[in-house]
Design a protein around this motif. Structure first.
Motif, PDB file in Angstrom:
ATOM      1  N   UNK A 176       0.850  -1.193   0.000  1.00 17.22           N
ATOM      2  CA  UNK A 176       0.000   0.000   0.000  1.00 17.22           C
ATOM      3  C   UNK A 176       0.884   1.241   0.000  1.00 17.22           C
ATOM      4  N   UNK A 177       0.416   2.256  -0.713  1.00 12.36           N
ATOM      5  CA  UNK A 177       1.171   3.494  -0.876  1.00 12.36           C
ATOM      6  C   UNK A 177       0.336   4.667  -0.366  1.00 12.36           C
ATOM      7  N   UNK A 215      -0.247   7.615   5.420  1.00 13.25           N
ATOM      8  CA  UNK A 215      -1.578   7.050   5.229  1.00 13.25           C
ATOM      9  C   UNK A 215      -1.907   6.127   6.391  1.00 13.25           C
ATOM     10  N   UNK A 216      -3.100   5.563   6.371  1.00 14.50           N
ATOM     11  CA  UNK A 216      -3.478   4.580   7.397  1.00 14.50           C
ATOM     12  C   UNK A 216      -4.207   3.422   6.735  1.00 14.50           C
ATOM     13  N   UNK A 217      -4.148   2.271   7.402  1.00 16.85           N
ATOM     14  CA  UNK A 217      -4.917   1.115   6.954  1.00 16.85           C
ATOM     15  C   UNK A 217      -5.439   0.371   8.173  1.00 16.85           C
ATOM     16  N   UNK A 218      -6.455  -0.432   7.928  1.00 19.10           N
ATOM     17  CA  UNK A 218      -7.063  -1.215   9.010  1.00 19.10           C
ATOM     18  C   UNK A 218      -7.501  -2.551   8.439  1.00 19.10           C
ATOM     19  N   UNK A 219      -7.193  -3.630   9.169  1.00 20.06           N
ATOM     20  CA  UNK A 219      -7.601  -4.973   8.754  1.00 20.06           C
ATOM     21  C   UNK A 219      -8.523  -5.533   9.834  1.00 20.06           C
ATOM     22  N   UNK A 220      -9.785  -5.734   9.484  1.00 16.85           N
ATOM     23  CA  UNK A 220     -10.776  -6.230  10.446  1.00 16.85           C
ATOM     24  C   UNK A 220     -11.300  -7.590   9.999  1.00 16.85           C
ATOM     25  N   UNK A 221     -11.720  -8.394  10.977  1.00 21.21           N
ATOM     26  CA  UNK A 221     -12.353  -9.684  10.684  1.00 21.21           C
ATOM     27  C   UNK A 221     -13.335  -9.999  11.811  1.00 21.21           C
ATOM     28  N   UNK A 249      -3.798   1.616  11.505  1.00 26.09           N
ATOM     29  CA  UNK A 249      -2.337   1.562  11.603  1.00 26.09           C
ATOM     30  C   UNK A 249      -1.762   2.627  10.680  1.00 26.09           C
ATOM     31  N   UNK A 250      -0.973   3.500  11.246  1.00 28.71           N
ATOM     32  CA  UNK A 250      -0.381   4.583  10.460  1.00 28.71           C
ATOM     33  C   UNK A 250       0.930   4.108   9.837  1.00 28.71           C
ATOM     34  N   UNK A 251       1.200   4.577   8.624  1.00 26.08           N
ATOM     35  CA  UNK A 251       2.467   4.238   7.979  1.00 26.08           C
ATOM     36  C   UNK A 251       2.950   5.430   7.155  1.00 26.08           C
ATOM     37  N   UNK A 252       4.251   5.428   6.891  1.00 29.97           N
ATOM     38  CA  UNK A 252       4.851   6.472   6.067  1.00 29.97           C
ATOM     39  C   UNK A 252       5.216   5.902   4.700  1.00 29.97           C
ATOM     40  N   UNK A 253       4.786   6.578   3.674  1.00 35.16           N
ATOM     41  CA  UNK A 253       5.145   6.294   2.276  1.00 35.16           C
ATOM     42  C   UNK A 253       4.612   4.961   1.744  1.00 35.16           C
ATOM     43  N   UNK A 254       5.037   3.829   2.303  1.00 37.24           N
ATOM     44  CA  UNK A 254       4.562   2.536   1.793  1.00 37.24           C
ATOM     45  C   UNK A 254       4.734   1.452   2.861  1.00 37.24           C
ATOM     46  N   UNK A 295      -4.732   6.328   0.823  1.00 36.47           N
ATOM     47  CA  UNK A 295      -3.800   5.300   0.356  1.00 36.47           C
ATOM     48  C   UNK A 295      -4.336   4.600  -0.887  1.00 36.47           C
ATOM     49  N   UNK A 296      -3.412   3.972  -1.611  1.00 40.21           N
ATOM     50  CA  UNK A 296      -3.756   3.080  -2.717  1.00 40.21           C
ATOM     51  C   UNK A 296      -2.995   1.777  -2.500  1.00 40.21           C
ATOM     52  N   UNK A 297      -3.277   0.753  -3.303  1.00 44.34           N
ATOM     53  CA  UNK A 297      -2.576  -0.516  -3.109  1.00 44.34           C
ATOM     54  C   UNK A 297      -2.285  -1.187  -4.443  1.00 44.34           C
TER      55      UNK A 297
END
Length: 239
Positions: free
Chosen positions: A113-114, A120-126, A135-140, A156-158
């Motif tokens: 993910x970019x 950007x941020x992402x989240x994985x739920x189940x 979850x925050x991340x820088x660049x990728x 973000x994109x992926x």
């Protein structure tokens, strides 16, 4: 004979005659008014009582109903405006978020993910963790996805692993790198850019916690193996 009567007697007789005449006139007047009431009304210039016009009543009622309908519509519009004002505006992050159901929208596997900006941020739920945190991340960064999970990306994109190209820049910016793909295995020099830096190493992306978390306050070295993932933040990394 009347002339021979005493004066007081004469006066009394005349008074009685006048009284009887007045009473007779009054009785006659009452009788006429009772028998001919319309004439009395006309004589007294009284207007005859008129009944209500049913057509006029209907028109007035229709106008009142129209006024009430307009008031109701205006009130509804006002209520809508109030509700609209009360409704919280979506933040820019919410507007820029998109979710994917793994196994339905996208296939399972590893994705990179970019961030559309620097971060950007992402989240994985189940089912086991429906309220997962962002979850925050820088660049990728890399994520490993399984069927049934939901991935939510913000700013973000992926790209799927099959469509990736290795990292090729000479300088290593903040982000996550796959050892043996983006960077070579081996020993790397690490030093903080300013203050305190941080590195994290994952051997398995399916685990939420990294195998190694290290805060870098002074120059150091780190040894990396193939298939590991290293995340660097505020550090300079070189071989």
């Amino acid at each position: 004979m009347f002339s021979k009567l005493h004066l007081q007697t004469k006066i009394l007789i005349v008074s009685m005659f006048l009284l009887l005449s007045s009473m007779g006139g009054l009785i006659l007047s009452v009788t006429i008014n009772t028998v001919f009431p319309k004439n009395v009304a006309i004589a007294e210039n009284k207007s005859p009582i008129q009944g209500k016009n049913p057509i006029s009543e209907k028109a007035e009622k229709k106008q009142e109903d129209m006024k009430e309908d307009k008031q109701e519509e205006i009130q509804k519009d006002m209520d809508k405006d109030v509700e609209k004002d009360k409704a919280p505006d979506k933040s820019e992050d919410e507007k820029d978020s998109v979710s994917y159901v793994v196994g339905k929208d996208i296939q399972k596997g590893i994705y990179k993910i970019f961030a559309t900006g620097d971060m950007g941020t992402y989240k994985i739920a189940d089912k086991k963790n429906p309220d997962a945190s962002d979850i925050m991340f820088f660049n990728f960064a890399y994520v490993s996805l399984k069927n049934g999970q939901t991935l939510t990306l913000t700013s973000s994109t992926m790209v799927s692993e099959a469509n990736l190209t290795p990292y090729s820049d000479k300088d290593y910016v903040d982000g996550q790198y796959k050892v043996g793909y983006d960077i070579k295995a081996g020993t790397y020099k690490i030093k903080p850019l300013s203050g305190v830096g941080k590195i994290e190493i994952h051997s398995n992306l399916s685990k939420s916690e990294p195998d190694v978390i290290k805060y870098v306050e002074a120059p150091t070295t780190i040894k990396l193996k193939n298939k590991q993932y290293i995340t660097i933040t505020n550090v300079e990394m070189s071989r």
